[in-house]
Design an enzyme around this catalytic site. Structure first.
Site, short mmCIF file in Angstrom:
data_model
loop_
_atom_site.label_atom_id
_atom_site.label_comp_id
_atom_site.label_asym_id
_atom_site.label_seq_id
_atom_site.Cartn_x
_atom_site.Cartn_y
_atom_site.Cartn_z
N SER A 57 0.86 -1.18 0.00
CA SER A 57 0.00 0.00 0.00
C SER A 57 0.89 1.23 0.00
O SER A 57 2.07 1.15 0.39
CB SER A 57 -0.90 0.02 1.25
OG SER A 57 -1.50 1.29 1.42
N TYR A 89 -1.68 -1.73 10.34
CA TYR A 89 -1.72 -1.88 8.88
C TYR A 89 -0.50 -1.24 8.24
O TYR A 89 0.11 -1.81 7.32
CB TYR A 89 -3.00 -1.24 8.36
CG TYR A 89 -3.23 -1.38 6.87
CD1 TYR A 89 -3.67 -2.59 6.33
CD2 TYR A 89 -3.05 -0.31 6.02
CE1 TYR A 89 -3.91 -2.73 4.97
CE2 TYR A 89 -3.28 -0.43 4.65
CZ TYR A 89 -3.71 -1.63 4.13
OH TYR A 89 -3.94 -1.75 2.78
#
Length: 340
Positions: A144, A157
């Protein structure tokens, strides 16, 4: 070695919704055999049905919890038993938990890391074992932009996605030292995607999670991943906004860090809508298997360019202001505008 055209065998984790489902349908439409993995058997069967309707290849659903190393090994074994090889393995399954780190339960933090890091480690081990044996293949790990440009209130995350990026680099080095020139490892770093990810995430912030613009369609990520399957490269960003943020982080790390903190608190967590604490899909899967999340992913080139230009200009201006000593106003802890 697999031809660079269409066709082949691809294993996709997290295939029941979002980017994983978009990739499954895109590969199937180009004649690939798809092996679909996720925790939800019912949704996997529906994705398999859609893949068979769209393409000429076969679709094999294999319910799998990627935090179970033995289950991931069985996934690889079933793929090889059914099709004889694995040309592409897409590590895509992921979960997230929003909130200040000390407000997210420890077991939820651990589950995020288990899914988003160890799930990729188990997938990489299974995939590369098969690819080394057959002499070719491509492992694609979905990281990401927060793996390159971390944000607050999503620490588990962000940690996981940075680890996924490091995993790719380490594996490429190992393969190069071993002389495996036809086995490739690619890392994908998407910007914000229009998927059910935000609705299904764990949330202990007290505020509704909303995506930061610009938001891109999952089909855009699928196109990037298809290109990597044909022509592997080290890293690829999905959406110009991701490349812009990574560039600002590289050249102006301190100011960009402050600006992203401000933007996260201002735009990623609602200032007007509260939300109850929830573990979301972190411990257990929930019903639902949509590709889109209803956030209005950008489609038109002009719209994407405008949104990216606005982001680049706004972040750049804020970074320069911060670098010159004019800091964004602090907003306090995450629940300051939510509930106590």
């Amino acid at each position: 070695m697999m031809a660079k055209g269409n066709g082949g065998v691809v294993v996709i984790t997290g295939a029941s919704s979002g980017v994983g489902r978009a990739c499954a349908e895109a590969f199937a439409a180009r004649g690939w055999h798809v092996v679909l993995a996720a925790r939800r058997a019912e949704e996997l069967n529906e994705v398999a049905r859609r893949c068979r309707a769209r393409g000429t290849g076969r679709a094999l659903p294999v319910p799998t919890d990627v935090t179970d190393a033995a289950a991931v090994d069985r996934l690889a074994q079933e793929a090889v038993a059914a099709f004889g090889r694995i040309d592409v393995w897409l590590n895509n399954a992921a979960v997230a938990a929003f909130g200040a780190l000390d407000e997210i339960p420890a077991d939820v933090c651990r589950k995020v890391i288990d899914t988003d890091v160890m799930g990729y480690v188990y997938g990489a081990r299974a995939a590369l074992t098969a690819m080394r044996r057959q002499g070719s293949g491509t492992l694609i790990n979905v990281s990401s932009v927060v793996g390159a440009s971390p944000v607050p209130y999503n620490a588990p995350y962000a940690v996981a996605k940075a680890a996924v990026r490091a995993l790719g680099t380490s594996l490429r080095q190992e393969l190069w030292l071993e002389g495996h020139r036809d086995v490739h490892v690619c890392t994908v770093l998407p910007a914000t995607m229009d998927t059910p990810f935000f609705q299904s995430a764990a949330n202990y912030s007290g505020r509704k999670v909303t995506p930061m613009a610009p938001v891109y369609t999952p089909e855009r990520a699928a196109r990037t991943i298809l290109r990597l399957a044909r022509s592997p490269r080290r890293e690829s960003y999905v959406g110009p906004a991701a490349a812009v943020l990574a560039c600002w982080t590289k050249f102006f790390p301190g100011p960009t860090e402050k600006v992203l903190a401000y933007q996260m608190n201002r735009a990623h967590l609602s200032r007007t809508e509260s939300a109850p604490d929830t573990a979301g899909t972190v411990p257990h899967p929930l019903p639902g298997g949509a590709v889109r999340g209803g956030w209005g992913g950008t489609r038109r080139t002009a719209g994407r360019r405008l949104a990216t230009a606005a982001l680049a200009t706004g972040v750049g201006y804020a970074v320069l202001r911060s670098a010159c000593g004019r800091r964004p106003s602090a907003c306090g802890r995450v629940r300051a505008r939510g509930r106590d």
